[in-house]
Write a protein that holds these residues in place. Structure first.
Motif, PDB file in Angstrom:
ATOM      1  N   UNK A  32       0.828  -1.206   0.000  1.00  0.00           N
ATOM      2  CA  UNK A  32       0.000   0.000   0.000  1.00  0.00           C
ATOM      3  C   UNK A  32       0.864   1.259   0.000  1.00  0.00           C
ATOM      4  N   UNK A  33       1.981   1.192   0.720  1.00  0.00           N
ATOM      5  CA  UNK A  33       2.910   2.312   0.737  1.00  0.00           C
ATOM      6  C   UNK A  33       3.515   2.522  -0.653  1.00  0.00           C
ATOM      7  N   UNK A  34       3.899   1.433  -1.308  1.00  0.00           N
ATOM      8  CA  UNK A  34       4.519   1.531  -2.629  1.00  0.00           C
ATOM      9  C   UNK A  34       3.556   2.104  -3.666  1.00  0.00           C
ATOM     10  N   UNK A  35       2.280   1.731  -3.607  1.00  0.00           N
ATOM     11  CA  UNK A  35       1.323   2.278  -4.568  1.00  0.00           C
ATOM     12  C   UNK A  35       1.122   3.771  -4.358  1.00  0.00           C
ATOM     13  N   UNK A  36       1.087   4.201  -3.099  1.00  0.00           N
ATOM     14  CA  UNK A  36       0.927   5.635  -2.812  1.00  0.00           C
ATOM     15  C   UNK A  36       2.140   6.424  -3.299  1.00  0.00           C
ATOM     16  N   UNK A  37       3.340   5.885  -3.072  1.00  0.00           N
ATOM     17  CA  UNK A  37       4.563   6.552  -3.519  1.00  0.00           C
ATOM     18  C   UNK A  37       4.598   6.624  -5.042  1.00  0.00           C
ATOM     19  N   UNK A  38       4.188   5.544  -5.715  1.00  0.00           N
ATOM     20  CA  UNK A  38       4.177   5.526  -7.178  1.00  0.00           C
ATOM     21  C   UNK A  38       3.218   6.590  -7.725  1.00  0.00           C
ATOM     22  N   UNK A  39       2.066   6.757  -7.108  1.00  0.00           N
ATOM     23  CA  UNK A  39       1.119   7.792  -7.535  1.00  0.00           C
ATOM     24  C   UNK A  39       1.721   9.182  -7.387  1.00  0.00           C
ATOM     25  N   UNK A  40       2.437   9.407  -6.288  1.00  0.00           N
ATOM     26  CA  UNK A  40       3.058  10.708  -6.065  1.00  0.00           C
ATOM     27  C   UNK A  40       4.166  10.970  -7.088  1.00  0.00           C
ATOM     28  N   UNK A  41       4.944   9.932  -7.415  1.00  0.00           N
ATOM     29  CA  UNK A  41       6.027  10.087  -8.395  1.00  0.00           C
ATOM     30  C   UNK A  41       5.482  10.365  -9.797  1.00  0.00           C
ATOM     31  N   UNK A  42       4.370   9.725 -10.142  1.00  0.00           N
ATOM     32  CA  UNK A  42       3.778   9.912 -11.462  1.00  0.00           C
ATOM     33  C   UNK A  42       3.037  11.238 -11.581  1.00  0.00           C
ATOM     34  N   UNK A  43       2.619  11.805 -10.450  1.00  0.00           N
ATOM     35  CA  UNK A  43       1.892  13.068 -10.469  1.00  0.00           C
ATOM     36  C   UNK A  43       0.392  12.902 -10.521  1.00  0.00           C
ATOM     37  N   UNK A  44      -0.115  11.697 -10.264  1.00  0.00           N
ATOM     38  CA  UNK A  44      -1.553  11.462 -10.360  1.00  0.00           C
ATOM     39  C   UNK A  44      -2.335  12.082  -9.214  1.00  0.00           C
ATOM     40  N   UNK A  45      -1.659  12.608  -8.206  1.00  0.00           N
ATOM     41  CA  UNK A  45      -2.337  13.272  -7.091  1.00  0.00           C
ATOM     42  C   UNK A  45      -2.694  14.719  -7.432  1.00  0.00           C
ATOM     43  N   UNK A  46      -2.203  15.220  -8.555  1.00  0.00           N
ATOM     44  CA  UNK A  46      -2.420  16.614  -8.945  1.00  0.00           C
ATOM     45  C   UNK A  46      -3.676  16.746  -9.800  1.00  0.00           C
ATOM     46  N   UNK A  47      -4.426  17.834  -9.646  1.00  0.00           N
ATOM     47  CA  UNK A  47      -5.619  18.030 -10.484  1.00  0.00           C
ATOM     48  C   UNK A  47      -5.274  18.316 -11.943  1.00  0.00           C
ATOM     49  N   UNK A  48      -4.060  18.801 -12.210  1.00  0.00           N
ATOM     50  CA  UNK A  48      -3.655  19.093 -13.587  1.00  0.00           C
ATOM     51  C   UNK A  48      -2.763  17.999 -14.161  1.00  0.00           C
ATOM     52  N   UNK A  49      -2.951  16.758 -13.700  1.00  0.00           N
ATOM     53  CA  UNK A  49      -2.139  15.629 -14.179  1.00  0.00           C
ATOM     54  C   UNK A  49      -2.269  15.462 -15.685  1.00  0.00           C
ATOM     55  N   UNK A  50      -1.131  15.308 -16.340  1.00  0.00           N
ATOM     56  CA  UNK A  50      -1.090  15.057 -17.770  1.00  0.00           C
ATOM     57  C   UNK A  50      -0.138  13.907 -18.038  1.00  0.00           C
ATOM     58  N   UNK A  51      -0.619  12.818 -18.656  1.00  0.00           N
ATOM     59  CA  UNK A  51       0.298  11.732 -18.965  1.00  0.00           C
ATOM     60  C   UNK A  51       1.320  12.185 -20.005  1.00  0.00           C
ATOM     61  N   UNK A  52       2.528  11.710 -19.863  1.00  0.00           N
ATOM     62  CA  UNK A  52       3.570  12.071 -20.816  1.00  0.00           C
ATOM     63  C   UNK A  52       4.340  13.313 -20.436  1.00  0.00           C
TER      64      UNK A  52
END
Length: 146
Positions: A32-52
């Motif tokens: 569960x910790x690893x999934x949360x960290x991965x989301x933070x690294x990818x930027x998916x916690x941000x409202x302006x998330x853009x893939x790529x």
């Protein structure tokens, strides 16, 4: 005739502000910790998330040696790596890995959840894991995340 609906893709302009976040791993479940960290690294916690686009945060993880894992998993989970020579496959179980390099346990779990491409490798470089409570990133004033 129906009108066409066109969805527009948001692309951030200019330099993206990336924050520094601090995660305390003490008493948390590894997966569960690893999934949360991965989301933070990818930027998916941000409202302006853009893939790529590199939008993720710089994540500092402390107390990696105190992360929780099921006791049966300590003996059954095995990490493999290869030296590059014939017959050079090496293995180490989770319990031994915790004793020698507790940071690698979290790093390996997060690496499995990040895309394996140029952007994913760049995002992974923003992960900083430390076994104890001390880290050298005090100057960046990382914000504590629950």
């Amino acid at each position: 005739m129906e009108s066409l609906i066109v969805n527009k893709t948001y692309v951030p302009k200019g330099q993206v502000e990336r924050e520094w976040l601090l995660v305390d791993a003490e008493g948390q479940n590894l997966g569960r910790l690893a999934t949360r960290i991965a989301q933070l690294l990818l930027g998916k916690h941000r409202p302006d998330y853009t893939p790529g686009v590199l939008m993720g945060a710089n994540v500092v993880v402390i107390n990696a040696e105190k992360v929780e894992v099921f006791p049966t998993r300590l003996e059954s989970k095995v990490y493999y790596h290869h030296s590059g020579y014939p017959g050079g496959i090496k293995e180490i179980n989770l319990k031994r890995q915790f004793e020698k390099f507790p940071e690698r346990v979290i790093e390996k779990a997060v690496w499995g959840m990040i895309p394996k491409n140029k952007l994913g490798r760049r995002q992974y470089k923003n992960l900083h894991v430390y076994a104890g409570p001390k880290h050298p990133h005090y100057a960046q004033q990382p914000e504590l995340i629950d």
